[in-house]
Write an enzyme that holds these catalytic residues in place. Structure first.
Site, short mmCIF file in Angstrom:
data_model
loop_
_atom_site.label_atom_id
_atom_site.label_comp_id
_atom_site.label_asym_id
_atom_site.label_seq_id
_atom_site.Cartn_x
_atom_site.Cartn_y
_atom_site.Cartn_z
CD GLU A 86 5.96 17.56 -3.71
OE1 GLU A 86 4.99 16.82 -3.96
OE2 GLU A 86 6.72 17.34 -2.74
CD1 TRP B 216 0.29 5.65 9.52
CD2 TRP B 216 -0.84 4.06 8.42
NE1 TRP B 216 -0.54 6.26 8.61
CE2 TRP B 216 -1.25 5.32 7.92
CE3 TRP B 216 -1.43 2.92 7.87
CZ2 TRP B 216 -2.20 5.47 6.93
CZ3 TRP B 216 -2.39 3.06 6.87
CH2 TRP B 216 -2.75 4.34 6.41
CE LYS C 110 10.15 9.47 3.63
NZ LYS C 110 9.83 10.79 3.04
CG ASN D 137 4.73 -3.34 7.64
OD1 ASN D 137 3.70 -2.70 7.47
ND2 ASN D 137 5.82 -3.15 6.93
N GLY D 138 1.56 -4.90 7.48
CA GLY D 138 0.82 -5.34 6.30
C GLY D 138 -0.66 -5.46 6.64
CG HIS E 261 -12.16 26.72 -17.00
ND1 HIS E 261 -13.00 27.17 -17.98
CD2 HIS E 261 -10.90 26.87 -17.48
CE1 HIS E 261 -12.29 27.57 -19.04
NE2 HIS E 261 -11.01 27.39 -18.74
CB CYS F 57 3.50 -1.18 10.60
SG CYS F 57 1.76 -0.90 10.92
CD GLU G 98 2.92 15.07 2.62
OE1 GLU G 98 3.79 15.81 2.14
OE2 GLU G 98 3.06 13.84 2.72
NE ARG H 91 8.59 0.70 7.92
CZ ARG H 91 8.88 0.37 6.67
NH1 ARG H 91 9.98 0.82 6.11
NH2 ARG H 91 8.10 -0.42 5.97
CE LYS I 7 6.06 17.51 0.74
NZ LYS I 7 6.17 16.66 -0.38
O1 M6R Z 1 7.95 5.99 -1.22
P1 M6R Z 1 7.09 6.54 -2.32
O2 M6R Z 1 7.76 7.60 -3.10
O3 M6R Z 1 6.52 5.47 -3.20
O4 M6R Z 1 5.87 7.21 -1.56
C1 M6R Z 1 4.80 7.76 -2.25
C2 M6R Z 1 3.98 8.65 -1.36
O5 M6R Z 1 3.46 7.93 -0.29
C3 M6R Z 1 4.80 9.82 -0.80
O6 M6R Z 1 5.39 10.55 -1.82
C4 M6R Z 1 3.91 10.74 0.05
O7 M6R Z 1 2.98 11.40 -0.75
C5 M6R Z 1 4.79 11.72 0.81
N1 M6R Z 1 4.34 11.82 2.17
C6 M6R Z 1 4.81 13.08 0.22
O8 M6R Z 1 5.49 14.01 0.97
#
Ligand code: M6R
Length: 615
Positions: free
Chosen positions: A488, A75, A610, A101-102, A511, A2, A495, A27, A492
């Site tokens: 990672e 969001w 984000k 926001n929250g 396993h 948000c 996502e 955001r 990616k």
């Molecule tokens: O801002 P942060 O690094 O604390 O955020 C953590 C995760 O929300 C963030 O890394 C998320 O997994 C990303 N979308 C990954 O690409």
């Protein structure tokens, strides 16, 4: 998670708010809205599901006048994305509008009380409860908006950054925060508020970061007032200079922010390393460590806490700290750590890693670690965010604003800083020998050029990405330093392309996950020339024997993998501990192009935001 933005001044608020929302859209982007108060004391509220562009279509058909306004990009937490659930929420009489926001955790209890007093609710949100509560208090106590907001916030449990305006007062905006960020930009005869500084850039470089449990009273042509929520006494206001530029917030000729951020990595790593490798690559200097030598010398254990991509960086950090500091290290998801009764004392160091510095779970983990007496260190990108302000010490990664929701340059920056930190603590504790230190530092100092080299596979990967149009599942395999790189790479892909992808330690595959492998399940194997290369070769053979296609990420000059894997992507040769930084480049590109081929919105993938400022 948000984004909120607000303006009071002499310009038309709508234009500034819409531009601010577009900058904050990363955001949250499932709905958006704006409330404008004009000088005749009329309030216009426009809301729409979907992106800010939808809001513009709706708003421009109505009244968009007024030099005071608040706006929001959402969001969803409580209630589906819809016009009704979009913010601003307006009180029953229509007089008060609020963006938030929250999350209000006790909203159900408050809603029941208000319903018993005759209040009706239009939306399913927790936020509407807060605006109704403010109105209820204001009417029943005949108090000012400020007093009503304050009293309501004292009854609220949860996290918030809010901005509130009232129809019959075109000269006042009230803001407040607790566990969600809020920045105030102080201009010449105008004031801006936002969830982060991005909407403010270009208008003023004078900013104030509101602290937890503070209320700001922003009045037209009057000095800003900041009060403590608990005792209503004025707080000290500290104005800081903002160092963001407009160019950093633009795509710079790239199709997307994500692609720009991938290609920026040579430059961002240069910024990240600047001034930190000294004396002809024989020593590291990190002020956060240098100023706290005693703590690092006496520490008996390090625990790394983070979420998402930052957690993957933490896993690499564990290997680095074990190798160079020879001390026990643990890695925890912040969300698990905070409820896991961790056993900590003053000999513990807790390192929190976060790009945004606002992740709610990571902030809660920090709080808990501090309460238990641990020394808390932060590795963060956003300067002035909540995490650096709540840790005992720390290091910025300095990779500039990351706007694409999928983290790329922040990940390589985090791993770079973790390498520096491990070497710095290792040199302090005498746990790393000078030859190793110099070899790694020398390779690290050349990392910007190495990444430039690694990026040359761009076209090759673009072509390769088309081969996998058939795939609904992917396996990412790696060992040692590159098991987290595999996690990672998989994150990616899922996502931004919505393809199911699993990261796994290559040897662990036999396993269980090996049962999934068939002609339709490609594997991406990270197999640089490292101490486990011979071992991973047999894991690749196990995949091939079951008909799965293999893309292998190998070191330049590798000759043995091409006989086994279907496709080999070369990365430059670097010391083993630096391979995750280099190997992540082709993985970022592969995920990017697969998603683009599928027509996905890579910068704003569905359901994501984000910075995750809720639990
Ligand atoms: O801002 P942060 O690094 O604390 O955020 C953590 C995760 O929300 C963030 O890394 C998320 O997994 C990303 N979308 C990954 O690409």
């Amino acid at each position: 998670m948000c984004g909120i933005v607000g303006y009071i001044g002499s310009q038309r608020a709508y234009d500034i708010l819409i531009q601010g929302l577009k900058r904050l859209e990363y955001r949250g982007y499932d709905s958006a809205g704006v409330a404008l108060v004009d000088c005749d004391g009329k309030m216009s509220v426009h809301k729409s599901h979907g992106k800010v562009a939808n809001l513009e279509n709706v708003a421009q058909a109505g009244n968009i006048n007024g030099t005071l306004g608040i706006a929001h990009t959402r969001w969803a937490t409580h209630g589906e994305p819809s016009d009704i659930n979009a913010h601003p929420h307006v009180s029953q009489s229509g007089m008060i509008a609020l963006v938030h926001n929250g999350t209000i955790e006790n909203y159900a209890v408050l809603k029941k009380v208000l319903t018993d007093h005759g209040y009706e609710f239009k939306s399913e949100t927790d936020t509407e409860v807060l605006v109704q509560l403010i109105e209820y208090i204001k009417l029943t106590s005949s108090c000012s908006l400020l007093d009503a907001v304050r009293e309501a916030l004292l009854q609220v449990e949860g996290a918030y950054a809010i901005a509130v305006v009232e129809q019959n007062d075109p000269d006042t905006m009230i803001v407040a925060r607790k566990s969600s960020p809020l920045v105030i930009g102080v201009g010449d005869g105008e004031t801006f508020i936002a969830s982060d500084a991005t909407p403010i850039v270009g208008y003023t470089d004078q900013v104030i970061y509101l602290k937890d449990n503070e209320i700001g009273v922003i009045k037209r042509n009057e000095p800003l007032q900041v009060l403590s929520l608990s005792d209503n006494k004025p707080s000290t206001i500290s104005i800081q200079k903002l160092k963001l530029s407009l160019a950093q917030l633009e795509k710079g000729g790239y199709d997307t922010f994500m692609l720009k951020e991938i290609f920026e990595q040579p430059a961002t790593l240069r910024d990240c390393l600047r001034g930190r490798i000294v004396d002809g690559c024989s020593r590291v200097t990190l002020s956060g460590v240098d100023l706290n030598k005693e703590r690092f010398m006496k520490a008996e254990r390090i625990t790394l806490v983070a979420c998402g991509t930052s957690w993957h960086a933490a896993l690499i950090g564990k290997r680095l700290i074990q190798d160079f500091c020879k001390m026990p290290v643990e890695v925890e998801y912040a969300s698990e750590f905070r409820y896991g009764n961790p056993v900590l004392n003053e000999k513990d160091i807790v390192i929190s890693i976060s790009q945004s510095g606002e992740t709610a779970d990571t902030l809660a983990a920090i709080q808990l670690a501090k309460e238990k007496g641990a020394f808390v260190y932060g590795i963060c990108n956003v300067v002035g965010a909540s995490i650096p302000r709540n840790t005992d010490s720390g290091t910025y990664i300095h990779v500039g604003p990351e706007i694409g929701v999928a983290s790329t340059k922040a990940f390589t920056g985090q791993v770079t800083v973790l390498t520096l930190l491990a070497l710095s603590v290792g040199q302090l504790r005498g746990a790393v020998d000078q030859e190793t230190l110099s070899t790694v530092l020398s390779a690290l100092s050349k990392m910007p050029e190495t990444i430039e080299e690694a990026l040359k596979v761009d076209n090759e990967i673009k072509t390769l990405s088309r081969v996998f149009a058939y795939a609904h599942n992917f396996l990412y395999l790696g060992r040692g330093y590159n098991y987290p790189t595999a996690l990672e790479g998989a994150l990616k892909l899922k996502e931004i392309s919505y393809i199911h992808a699993e990261g796994y330690p290559a040897a662990e595959m036999k396993h269980g996950p090996i049962a999934l492998i068939d002609h339709d399940m490609p594997s991406v194997v990270i197999a640089p020339n490292d101490s486990l290369y011979d071992k991973i070769i047999s894991n690749v053979q196990q995949v091939k024997s079951r008909g799965g296609a293999v893309v292998a990420i190998v070191s330049k000059g590798n000759t043995s993998m091409s006989d086994i894997a279907d496709y080999c992507i070369e990365i430059p040769n670097v010391p083993e501990c630096l391979t995750p930084i280099v190997a992540s480049i082709p993985l970022q590109l592969l995920a990017y192009y697969i998603a683009v081929n599928k027509g996905k919105d890579v910068d704003q993938p569905r359901n994501l935001a984000k910075s995750v400022t809720v639990e």
